[in-house]
Motif scaffolding. Structure first.
Motif, short mmCIF file in Angstrom:
data_model
loop_
_atom_site.label_atom_id
_atom_site.label_comp_id
_atom_site.label_asym_id
_atom_site.label_seq_id
_atom_site.Cartn_x
_atom_site.Cartn_y
_atom_site.Cartn_z
N UNK A 164 0.85 -1.19 0.00
CA UNK A 164 0.00 0.00 0.00
C UNK A 164 0.89 1.24 0.00
N UNK A 165 0.52 2.23 -0.79
CA UNK A 165 1.27 3.48 -0.87
C UNK A 165 0.28 4.64 -0.87
N UNK A 166 0.53 5.64 -0.03
CA UNK A 166 -0.39 6.79 0.05
C UNK A 166 0.37 8.02 0.54
N UNK A 187 0.14 -1.23 -4.87
CA UNK A 187 1.24 -1.37 -5.84
C UNK A 187 1.56 -2.85 -6.04
N UNK A 188 1.66 -3.25 -7.30
CA UNK A 188 1.83 -4.66 -7.62
C UNK A 188 3.24 -5.06 -8.00
N UNK A 212 3.28 0.80 3.13
CA UNK A 212 2.83 -0.12 4.16
C UNK A 212 2.67 -1.54 3.63
N UNK A 213 2.89 -2.46 4.54
CA UNK A 213 2.54 -3.85 4.31
C UNK A 213 1.05 -3.92 3.97
N UNK A 416 -9.48 -3.29 -12.10
CA UNK A 416 -8.11 -2.81 -11.98
C UNK A 416 -7.74 -2.49 -10.54
N UNK A 417 -8.63 -1.79 -9.82
CA UNK A 417 -8.28 -1.25 -8.51
C UNK A 417 -8.84 -2.03 -7.32
#
Length: 419
Positions: A164-166, A187-188, A212-213, A416-417
């Motif tokens: 996770x990215x924010x 993020x993949x 984040x994990x 997609x999301x």
């Protein structure tokens, strides 16, 4: 507005979004009068309505225009004998009220914490430090700075994909624009990770990013808690919601579109102890997700105001607007016990922000969805924006347009999301 015991007051809302309409509708259901609101721009949820009187002030969403405008509003409301309550319906407005609280309090009631504490709680890095201090679970986290991204060495990524990215600074992020910008990311791959970081900082973002994990599981693992804490720092109401579906559109990821009431004393105990320990005041909104790897609910953040989906509290029978009136106008909360909402399942109602057909199609099959479908079949559901007492031809057409957009966005972005 006037309470049943003859006490008068004036609420003022800042903003023009779903949050504003939800609060205005909550006031209207109690007092049957429109609420005055101020905002920089007109947004769809508050168009063609009789429950909000919206006055537009260009540039009102940031200083110096905001405080200059508020000084003029102080003159306008200075002679009101009744309490005038200022409620910011958004992160930016909550920040501005808190920042200038000392200057505003001689005219307005400002149910907000001091600005230093607000900054500590709203910045993700310092919020997680606070979580550490008070023993609140949160996802494993790495802070990424602009210097890290622009340095000679690649940014270290210690977690397995997906991650996770924010943005740490959600207010600054609102003004950042680039191809692929989202409210938050799952993020993949390494290539995607590096691409998003570069684009964000190239576009002018300066604050930290939160890596984040990724906690396994779909939207139905999420939980949301709304709370009201009185002026004496005592929690007086907590309402737990169980989100079943989130908006998949890039600019709205993380926005709940279906919430079913839930009761959990463990969560309530944690939230109450925390808010009272830090001497909080006003409305608070927590997002968390259940991690079955260690059977804990991990906190993502705290919003220092009610949220866009917080009308689920009013729908459940705990009118969100009434708490600030009980606190500052009626003086009823001093000795009142803490309300822990949703214990009686007979009162439960499903809150939705999307058409029923979208909910049925995209919500994952599980026992919670089955319970929600039973509530729909029994007519125990509702939305923030569709209010029978506030319906006219233009608003009806607007609602059809909003629902159409939700249908299109789910078809376009869900796989997609959120898939």
């Amino acid at each position: 507005m006037e309470t049943k015991d003859g006490k008068k007051f004036t609420p003022i809302l800042l903003g023009s979004d779903f949050n504003v309409y939800g609060m205005a509708r909550s006031f209207y259901e109690l007092y049957h009068e429109p609420v005055q609101a101020f905002a920089s721009i007109q947004l769809a949820p508050t168009r063609y309505t009789k429950v909000v009187n919206l006055e537009l002030i260009p540039g009102f969403d940031e200083d110096p225009v905001w405080i200059e405008s508020m000084r003029k509003l102080k003159e306008r409301y200075a002679n009101h004998p009744e309490p005038v309550i200022l409620i910011g319906c958004g992160d930016g407005y909550a920040d501005l009220i808190s920042r200038h609280k000392a200057e505003l309090e001689d005219v307005f009631i400002c149910p907000y914490i001091d600005h230093d504490l607000l900054i500590t709680l709203s910045e993700k890095r310092s919020f997680y430090d606070v979580c550490e201090k008070y023993g609140l679970p949160y996802p494993a986290t790495r802070i990424i700075t602009k210097a890290d991204v622009e340095g000679d060495k690649p940014v270290d990524q210690p977690f397995d994909y997906p991650v996770a990215l924010k943005p740490a600074n959600s207010v600054e992020w609102l003004d950042i624009h680039f191809d692929g910008r989202k409210k938050a990311y799952r993020i993949q791959s390494e290539a995607e990770f590096r691409d998003i970081l570069k684009k964000a900082y190239d576009a002018g973002y300066t604050s930290e990013m939160i890596l984040q994990d990724f906690i396994p599981g779909d939207d139905s693992r999420m939980r949301v808690v709304n709370a009201y804490v009185d002026q004496h720092h005592h929690v007086k109401m907590m309402c737990l919601g169980h989100p079943l579906l989130e908006d998949p559109a890039p600019s709205a990821i993380g926005n709940y579109v279906a919430i079913i009431p839930e009761y959990n004393d463990t969560i309530y105990d944690q939230i109450q102890k925390f808010l009272e320990s830090i001497e909080f005041t006003g409305y608070a909104n927590f997002d968390m997700k259940y991690d079955d790897r260690d059977q804990t609910f991990k906190l993502f953040d705290i919003n220092l105001r009610q949220g866009r989906s917080s009308f689920f509290v009013t729908l459940a029978g705990y009118n969100l607007a009434d708490w600030v009136v009980k606190d500052y106008v009626k003086g009823e909360l001093v000795d009142a016990p803490t309300v822990r909402a949703n214990k009686d399942e007979k009162t439960h109602a499903l809150w939705m922000g999307v058409p029923v057909k979208v909910f049925k199609q995209y919500t994952r099959e599980n026992a919670d969805k089955d319970r929600a479908l039973k509530l729909i079949a029994a007519g125990k559901y509702g939305t923030t924006y569709r209010y029978d007492e506030d319906m006219n031809l233009k608003r009806w057409a607007l609602i059809q347009w909003m629902q159409h957009n939700y249908t299109v966005n789910f078809k376009k972005y869900f796989a997609e999301n959120k898939g």
